[in-house]
Design an enzyme around this catalytic site. Sequence first.
Site, PDB file in Angstrom:
ATOM      1  N   GLU A 234       0.720  -1.112  -0.013  1.00  0.00           N
ATOM      2  CA  GLU A 234       0.067   0.019   0.066  1.00  0.00           C
ATOM      3  C   GLU A 234       0.823   1.504   0.019  1.00  0.00           C
ATOM      4  O   GLU A 234       1.938   1.209   0.524  1.00  0.00           O
ATOM      5  CB  GLU A 234      -0.970   0.058   1.272  1.00  0.00           C
ATOM      6  N   HIS A 258      -5.129 -12.457   4.610  1.00  0.00           N
ATOM      7  CA  HIS A 258      -5.054 -12.125   3.023  1.00  0.00           C
ATOM      8  C   HIS A 258      -4.040 -12.929   2.216  1.00  0.00           C
ATOM      9  O   HIS A 258      -4.336 -13.848   1.630  1.00  0.00           O
ATOM     10  CB  HIS A 258      -5.093 -10.876   2.704  1.00  0.00           C
TER      11      HIS A 258
END
Lengths: 510, 331
Positions: A234, A258
């Site tokens: 990110e 995830h």
Amino acid sequence: MPIENPFQDPLRFERRVPECAVVIFGANGDLTKRKLLPALYRLAYDRRLSAGFAVVGISRTPMSDEAFREKMLEAVKQFSEDTTFDDDVWKAFAAGLFYVAGDIGDAALYQSLAGKLAEIETLRHTGGNVMFYLSTQPSQYARAAQGLGAAGLGKGSGWRRLVVEKPFGHDLASARELSDGLHESFDESEVYRIDHYLGKETVQNILAFRFGNGIFEPLWNRRYVNHVQITGAESIGVEGRGAYYQEAGALDDMIQNHLLQVMATIAMEPSASFRAASVRDERSKLLRSIRPMTPAEVRQNTVAGQYGPASIGGKDVPGFRQETGVDPQSQTNTYAAVTVFIDNWRWAGVPFYLRTGKRLAKRVTEIAIQFNPAPLHIFNQDGGQDGVESAPNLLIVRIQPEEGISMKFLSKRPGSGMMLRPVSMDFNYGSSFGERSPSAYETLLLDAIVGDATLYTRQDMVEASWGVVEPIQNAWRESPADFPNYPAGTWGPAAADGMLARHGHVWRKP
Amino acid sequence: MGATVSPELILKELAELWVDSGKQGQAEGGTGVLRACSMTLLVLAEAGEDTQGLGETIAALMPEHPARAIVVRLSGQGERTLSARVYSQCWMPFGQRRQICCEQVEITVSDAALADLRSVVLPLTVPDLPLIVWCRSTRLLQMPEFQPIASMAEKIVLDSAAAPDPEAILQCAQEMAERGLMLGDLSWTLMTRWREMLADVFENQRNVAQLARVSSVEVEWGGSRYVPALYLGSWIEDSLISVGVNPSLKLSRAADEDFLRVRLTGDGFAVELARQEDRMVVTLNGCSQCANLPQPTDYLLMREELGIVRHDPVFEKALVSAARLTHPIKQ
């Protein structure tokens, strides 16, 4: 015995969606406004919901049904990214929105809810089916499940399902404790643990790519695959969620759920069918095959990081410890890189590198499978090609932002002589298919309503993931790190490069 | 003999087109073009048809169903003529630097040269991928020259409602289906959302339990909705018969153009579906609900048909029933 609907045409019609009421705990929260209601409205817009559909919002704030509808209208208008707002569709959808105020710990809430559900069943013909969605603080999950059970709402004339958002505990013991709490009122088959990564179109496409084609699977093993890199990067920081993030960190927030789930999808054995149990069994088996690390191995095979302040594009950005709500001495990891080995015949000895972080160079989630080079470099015997010939074949599965698959291979440069150069063959999901892809929440909510748990995480998978992550947590907790160790806007700490260099590998720069 | 075409020359021009597109893309600072193909789409259209409109429909289909499109323009009477041109359709997906291109070949053929069409088209099809024939000319459908083209196709899509004599086209389509050809009819495709909405009503167990009460199915149509009404009525009747319900089926003509409404009624039970502008209104026992239902376009209908390259047993059954219904209605 239910009567068959003679008008169904599975070849042409969208999947059959049963009538039901969706009860959202935490209806005043961010997730409901940003994701859940926009996704449900989009499903209504696409006529994917049954006529007998209703939503019951629950939170502490006293509010009428009408006021709740107004609030949700604002949310849908603000957060529906690629959906045209249609007033008539909204009116029909909003007629099915209801609200109950109360405290999750108060038994009276569940009595009110039971009354509301009975009323809605008559009014909206929801068939007695109820899906409870826990979009609250994780500490309240078990309490909500127990409250529902005590009020008799865990069973009814139709089916019952309980959807739970991550985190599923903060370590193995708490994950088990959570599951035990949920199981007091709901059977494991009724519990849907949501991981929105698995709802993304490209993650689902991994299954199609691997098991719908015959040519890749023979290469999908230790003989041909050199190593695998899974990146979930990110470019933004904690964006006002510093206080929450400080308790979680990159390892717990991303890798435990995830990235390990994505890795399981990439590395699992072919399932015997596409039935939920079959696919989930294989994912679970893969996660249980990951070798747990000793403290010494944690030091060799993991890197924790935390971003410091930097200037990005002429703009000063704060370090993690300077973010609002964050302890100036915080030991929270905003970056985590892990080398994982899978102890099975297919993958023995193949390193899987997982990395994730905040404030990295760019926002990208992808899987890179690097294949072994050709065994003999016949085109480079005079050494004139600067190592081009040894450039490995790469298969890149991009999950975001541009979903797609790329294959890198060597090709002859046009002209005389035998000079090679790497070329990339791209399949871009968005441009190869012009149709809008549903959001992960649209996919997953619809799956839960129709009872398809394929993309949901099961208890044994959660526990297996914690089994991988917990030894890392423990080792990191015991030896505080010298943070910050990477400037915002870079690809993470230098130690992460060292982790790969020990195996003769380098991180890709996506 | 007038102009002729050489498939090999067309293929050479197609190859050159890709080279030119690649060079142009790189010269403009991009990263070249991306070539995508999932089928050969052979479109058979009368020369008088709106060229631009058809081109836009084909271009709109390309992002989801990238294809080599071969558009055959039927020039009708005149000397024996075949001519061709080659071009590409490219588009730049939003936010991306790379162009996506699909190739197109346009062939003009007179009726006298139709017998040569198969030998031109066959080498132009993309190997190993399906050939889908979209026959927009209902005139050609009934000509013997269509049979060799049909025999090459994986699937043939037609629109029986577009013909001046739709009953004849339905009979023709039924005969083709009987021969085992894979067919699609856009007049049937037009009914998918209607059928889906009706099926949704009976997803509710309370409603499906009322099915035995249905004693009458009424379909009212206006203007060009005749064939869709036939399909809808026969499909509902067949579906009800399959669960032991034998309703009376009544099809009647309404004054309004493009009007379509269906009603299932019985003892204390009534379901009605009707279009109101861009919405479908479903009324169940007097209680109405509406849903978004965009006006159908050739693009939307073809998009659905191109997604189904296999036999469609529900359609094939409805086709037989609809063809059977045409005779009493004509009387």
